[in-house]
Design a protein around this motif. Sequence first.
Motif, PDB file in Angstrom:
ATOM      1  N   GLY B 291       0.832  -1.210   0.000  1.00  0.00           N
ATOM      2  CA  GLY B 291       0.000   0.000   0.000  1.00  0.00           C
ATOM      3  C   GLY B 291       0.860   1.251   0.000  1.00  0.00           C
ATOM      4  O   GLY B 291       0.619   2.193  -0.761  1.00  0.00           O
ATOM      5  N   VAL B 292       1.882   1.234   0.857  1.00  0.00           N
ATOM      6  CA  VAL B 292       2.777   2.394   0.950  1.00  0.00           C
ATOM      7  C   VAL B 292       3.569   2.556  -0.351  1.00  0.00           C
ATOM      8  O   VAL B 292       3.745   3.674  -0.857  1.00  0.00           O
ATOM      9  CB  VAL B 292       3.733   2.245   2.154  1.00  0.00           C
ATOM     10  CG1 VAL B 292       4.820   3.313   2.122  1.00  0.00           C
ATOM     11  CG2 VAL B 292       2.957   2.319   3.458  1.00  0.00           C
ATOM     12  N   ALA B 295       1.319   4.023  -2.812  1.00  0.00           N
ATOM     13  CA  ALA B 295       1.097   5.440  -2.519  1.00  0.00           C
ATOM     14  C   ALA B 295       2.315   6.276  -2.917  1.00  0.00           C
ATOM     15  O   ALA B 295       2.167   7.353  -3.516  1.00  0.00           O
ATOM     16  CB  ALA B 295       0.798   5.611  -1.035  1.00  0.00           C
ATOM     17  N   LEU B 296       3.493   5.773  -2.594  1.00  0.00           N
ATOM     18  CA  LEU B 296       4.711   6.525  -2.942  1.00  0.00           C
ATOM     19  C   LEU B 296       4.850   6.662  -4.455  1.00  0.00           C
ATOM     20  O   LEU B 296       5.222   7.720  -4.973  1.00  0.00           O
ATOM     21  CB  LEU B 296       5.947   5.848  -2.349  1.00  0.00           C
ATOM     22  CG  LEU B 296       6.068   5.910  -0.818  1.00  0.00           C
ATOM     23  CD1 LEU B 296       7.291   5.146  -0.339  1.00  0.00           C
ATOM     24  CD2 LEU B 296       6.147   7.354  -0.327  1.00  0.00           C
ATOM     25  N   ARG B 297       4.559   5.541  -5.172  1.00  0.00           N
ATOM     26  CA  ARG B 297       4.626   5.614  -6.637  1.00  0.00           C
ATOM     27  C   ARG B 297       3.587   6.622  -7.144  1.00  0.00           C
ATOM     28  O   ARG B 297       3.858   7.394  -8.057  1.00  0.00           O
ATOM     29  CB  ARG B 297       4.354   4.236  -7.261  1.00  0.00           C
ATOM     30  CG  ARG B 297       5.464   3.240  -7.066  1.00  0.00           C
ATOM     31  CD  ARG B 297       6.682   3.544  -7.925  1.00  0.00           C
ATOM     32  NE  ARG B 297       6.460   3.340  -9.333  1.00  0.00           N
ATOM     33  CZ  ARG B 297       6.940   4.138 -10.290  1.00  0.00           C
ATOM     34  NH1 ARG B 297       7.645   5.208  -9.953  1.00  0.00           N
ATOM     35  NH2 ARG B 297       6.719   3.885 -11.551  1.00  0.00           N
ATOM     36  N   ALA B 298       2.384   6.592  -6.539  1.00  0.00           N
ATOM     37  CA  ALA B 298       1.322   7.505  -6.974  1.00  0.00           C
ATOM     38  C   ALA B 298       1.704   8.952  -6.701  1.00  0.00           C
ATOM     39  O   ALA B 298       1.470   9.841  -7.526  1.00  0.00           O
ATOM     40  CB  ALA B 298       0.020   7.158  -6.258  1.00  0.00           C
ATOM     41  N   ILE B 299       2.326   9.186  -5.557  1.00  0.00           N
ATOM     42  CA  ILE B 299       2.758  10.550  -5.209  1.00  0.00           C
ATOM     43  C   ILE B 299       3.793  11.063  -6.207  1.00  0.00           C
ATOM     44  O   ILE B 299       3.898  12.248  -6.468  1.00  0.00           O
ATOM     45  CB  ILE B 299       3.337  10.563  -3.770  1.00  0.00           C
ATOM     46  CG1 ILE B 299       2.198  10.472  -2.759  1.00  0.00           C
ATOM     47  CG2 ILE B 299       4.184  11.802  -3.501  1.00  0.00           C
ATOM     48  CD1 ILE B 299       2.679  10.190  -1.350  1.00  0.00           C
ATOM     49  N   GLU B 386       2.175  -1.724 -12.345  1.00  0.00           N
ATOM     50  CA  GLU B 386       1.454  -0.455 -12.504  1.00  0.00           C
ATOM     51  C   GLU B 386       0.948  -0.026 -11.128  1.00  0.00           C
ATOM     52  O   GLU B 386       0.629  -0.877 -10.289  1.00  0.00           O
ATOM     53  CB  GLU B 386       0.257  -0.662 -13.431  1.00  0.00           C
ATOM     54  CG  GLU B 386       0.623  -0.882 -14.884  1.00  0.00           C
ATOM     55  CD  GLU B 386       1.028   0.412 -15.568  1.00  0.00           C
ATOM     56  OE1 GLU B 386       0.485   1.469 -15.180  1.00  0.00           O
ATOM     57  OE2 GLU B 386       1.886   0.368 -16.459  1.00  0.00           O
ATOM     58  N   VAL B 387       0.854   1.283 -10.922  1.00  0.00           N
ATOM     59  CA  VAL B 387       0.392   1.791  -9.620  1.00  0.00           C
ATOM     60  C   VAL B 387      -1.009   1.256  -9.304  1.00  0.00           C
ATOM     61  O   VAL B 387      -1.298   0.843  -8.185  1.00  0.00           O
ATOM     62  CB  VAL B 387       0.394   3.336  -9.618  1.00  0.00           C
ATOM     63  CG1 VAL B 387      -0.107   3.866  -8.286  1.00  0.00           C
ATOM     64  CG2 VAL B 387       1.793   3.860  -9.904  1.00  0.00           C
ATOM     65  N   THR B 388      -1.860   1.215 -10.326  1.00  0.00           N
ATOM     66  CA  THR B 388      -3.237   0.722 -10.091  1.00  0.00           C
ATOM     67  C   THR B 388      -3.213  -0.752  -9.674  1.00  0.00           C
ATOM     68  O   THR B 388      -3.987  -1.156  -8.804  1.00  0.00           O
ATOM     69  CB  THR B 388      -4.091   0.898 -11.360  1.00  0.00           C
ATOM     70  OG1 THR B 388      -3.347   0.415 -12.460  1.00  0.00           O
ATOM     71  CG2 THR B 388      -4.462   2.337 -11.578  1.00  0.00           C
ATOM     72  N   PHE B 391      -2.163  -0.904  -6.065  1.00  0.00           N
ATOM     73  CA  PHE B 391      -3.286  -0.568  -5.171  1.00  0.00           C
ATOM     74  C   PHE B 391      -4.258  -1.739  -5.081  1.00  0.00           C
ATOM     75  O   PHE B 391      -4.768  -2.055  -4.014  1.00  0.00           O
ATOM     76  CB  PHE B 391      -4.030   0.679  -5.676  1.00  0.00           C
ATOM     77  CG  PHE B 391      -3.427   1.964  -5.196  1.00  0.00           C
ATOM     78  CD1 PHE B 391      -3.291   2.202  -3.835  1.00  0.00           C
ATOM     79  CD2 PHE B 391      -3.006   2.942  -6.082  1.00  0.00           C
ATOM     80  CE1 PHE B 391      -2.738   3.395  -3.374  1.00  0.00           C
ATOM     81  CE2 PHE B 391      -2.446   4.128  -5.630  1.00  0.00           C
ATOM     82  CZ  PHE B 391      -2.316   4.349  -4.272  1.00  0.00           C
ATOM     83  N   HIS B 392      -4.487  -2.361  -6.225  1.00  0.00           N
ATOM     84  CA  HIS B 392      -5.432  -3.470  -6.256  1.00  0.00           C
ATOM     85  C   HIS B 392      -4.936  -4.609  -5.365  1.00  0.00           C
ATOM     86  O   HIS B 392      -5.710  -5.228  -4.651  1.00  0.00           O
ATOM     87  CB  HIS B 392      -5.614  -3.951  -7.696  1.00  0.00           C
ATOM     88  CG  HIS B 392      -6.686  -4.982  -7.829  1.00  0.00           C
ATOM     89  ND1 HIS B 392      -8.024  -4.673  -7.704  1.00  0.00           N
ATOM     90  CD2 HIS B 392      -6.617  -6.312  -8.041  1.00  0.00           C
ATOM     91  CE1 HIS B 392      -8.729  -5.783  -7.841  1.00  0.00           C
ATOM     92  NE2 HIS B 392      -7.908  -6.794  -8.049  1.00  0.00           N
ATOM     93  N   GLU B 395      -5.095  -3.397  -1.647  1.00  0.00           N
ATOM     94  CA  GLU B 395      -6.462  -3.232  -1.133  1.00  0.00           C
ATOM     95  C   GLU B 395      -7.419  -3.981  -2.031  1.00  0.00           C
ATOM     96  O   GLU B 395      -8.164  -3.372  -2.805  1.00  0.00           O
ATOM     97  CB  GLU B 395      -6.827  -1.744  -1.106  1.00  0.00           C
ATOM     98  CG  GLU B 395      -5.941  -0.941  -0.186  1.00  0.00           C
ATOM     99  CD  GLU B 395      -6.109   0.553  -0.406  1.00  0.00           C
ATOM    100  OE1 GLU B 395      -7.015   0.950  -1.137  1.00  0.00           O
ATOM    101  OE2 GLU B 395      -5.319   1.304   0.167  1.00  0.00           O
TER     102      GLU B 395
END
Lengths: 225, 396
Positions: B291-292, B295-299, B386-388, B391-392, B395
């Motif tokens: 998750g982190v 999030a870091l990749r998304a940021i 991939e970031v998505t 996340f998948h 979560e």
Amino acid sequence: MNRTRIVVVNRATRDYRRGQTVVRALRGISVTVETGDFLAVTGPSGSGKTTLLHLLAGVDVATAGEVRFLGRDLAEMTVEARAALRLREVGLVFQRFHLLPMLTALENVELPLAAARVPRGERRDRATAVLERVGLADRLRHRPAELSGGQCQRVAIARALANRPALVLADEPTGELDRAASRRVLELFRDLNATGTTLVVATHDLEFAAGARRRIEVVDGRIAR
Amino acid sequence: MLALNAIRQLRYRPLRTVLTVGGVAVATAMLSDMLMLGGGIQRSFSAALESVGYELRLSPKGTLPFDTEATIRNIGGIRDTVESVAGVENLVPVLAQTLSITAGRSESPEPTASRQTLALGLDADEQGLYTLLAGRPPGDGEILIDPAMATLLEAHPGDRLSLGISSRFDTWGSDAIAEVSGTAEFVFATRRDMPVALPLADLQALSGRADQASFAMIRVRQGHAPESVREAIAAVTDRVEVVTLAGIAEQVDERLSYFRQLAAILASVSLLVASLLIGTISAVSVSDQLGVIAALRAIGVSRRRIVGNLTAESAVLCGVGGGFGITLSIVVAHYLESILADFPGLPTTVRFFVLSPGSLATAYGLVVAVGVAAGLLPALRATRLEVTALFHRAEP
């Protein structure tokens, strides 16, 4: 007020392959976000809200259609170029906060500043200022485990604001919070928007959405209203 | 910054960190000890050979010194032949013979103490096989003894010992009497041996092996290569075996190949264990932080930076665990060495575990390199997603 188009989504479609099946998460959606907006994106689970936010942020790219961020076509940028763009121009807030548990609130907010190579002294000053802005001046040295859910979300918002982005995107920011904490986050977002921060928030919470300046509802990958 | 974050991440999960560091330390210690064991005997044996100070050895055909009880006959003639070869400075014959040594006077009804031991007949002025500890080198009618023998027989310089060539102890009698000239430490003595030395002529006479030697040491003149002198000697006499110290070390090395193979296998197992351990911990850590990471990749934090952070964790685990492991390996090596010191027939100067900075650095470097590589793979796999997708997974 002279409003600039930050991100323009034009007839964007996003398909995902799940085994043999192709799932169409977005179906030709068009949205424009301008400076000073506070846009709430509502809709039921699985309607495509998160996918739309991912397209706006450049986390994901459209299968068809176009997404332009500050005039640049995101589909033509590399993964790392989009990451660099996000680092400076987009602040992201997640439902589950995603703070690093071993770092303090201050250090978590410093993370994107460090990634953007902001000098150490300036980093600390800016992280402290933004935490003060979200009302956590007295929680700088606390770790996420020592903070409430609402405080963690405010740290996450501070982290999103740290690099002074053009756009802040929040995906279900109150999904893990009780009603009182949700109201405080809404108030914070309204204050931020009033002082010039552009916000797009995906939420189930209709009370929260009612607090936004503008609202769109996404149903089955399309804008319903 | 990366190392600091890694240390914080590791401190955040203290039990997991301590257990992993312990596992890496044990694997490093095992690897380090196996590296020491792999070359220890060969290195210490070569060092003992070189300490004697003669570059070539002459032994009965087809043997190495101390290999058999065979002797070289007509050693005087061979000495003349060999010393006439260009490049040879001198040849020193040595006769090795088992002797029964008894303390006490032959006229007394019972001996006070007896011992069967290895005796070296040699020229006291030309040898490197012992270091004098007390007294003087043995002259005619004298014997130099090992300190342990001196203790056993309660013998002191000036005391007289009975020497018997028979290996039987059931008869009280002697073939000769020798006076103790002093005590010495013998280079190739085993812990159970209590060697003695006496003049070559005395031992030859006592054992009835006139003009014979078990082996001979040859000193090469300065400026001559031992190998070319060996070839020259081999060309003038084919009745004996001539070997250089390097040749002996090579043959010993061949005989110890089982040790090396065993050590290599155990060292490989240690490395594999270390890599599996770090790989597993890294995979679990990456999985915990999906998750982190998402999030870091998304940021917008770069993939390289995230991989660096995750790999730094493995590096810190291996660095700290490896450090403890090296210390542990030294302690274990000392302990094992004390047990193996009683290994039958092995001189005390030859050691199983030889501490060398090279072995320690190799073990440490290998563990850190393998650990970092094992930690790198899960980090690379996670950040390639991939970031998505991240996340998948985080979560679902």
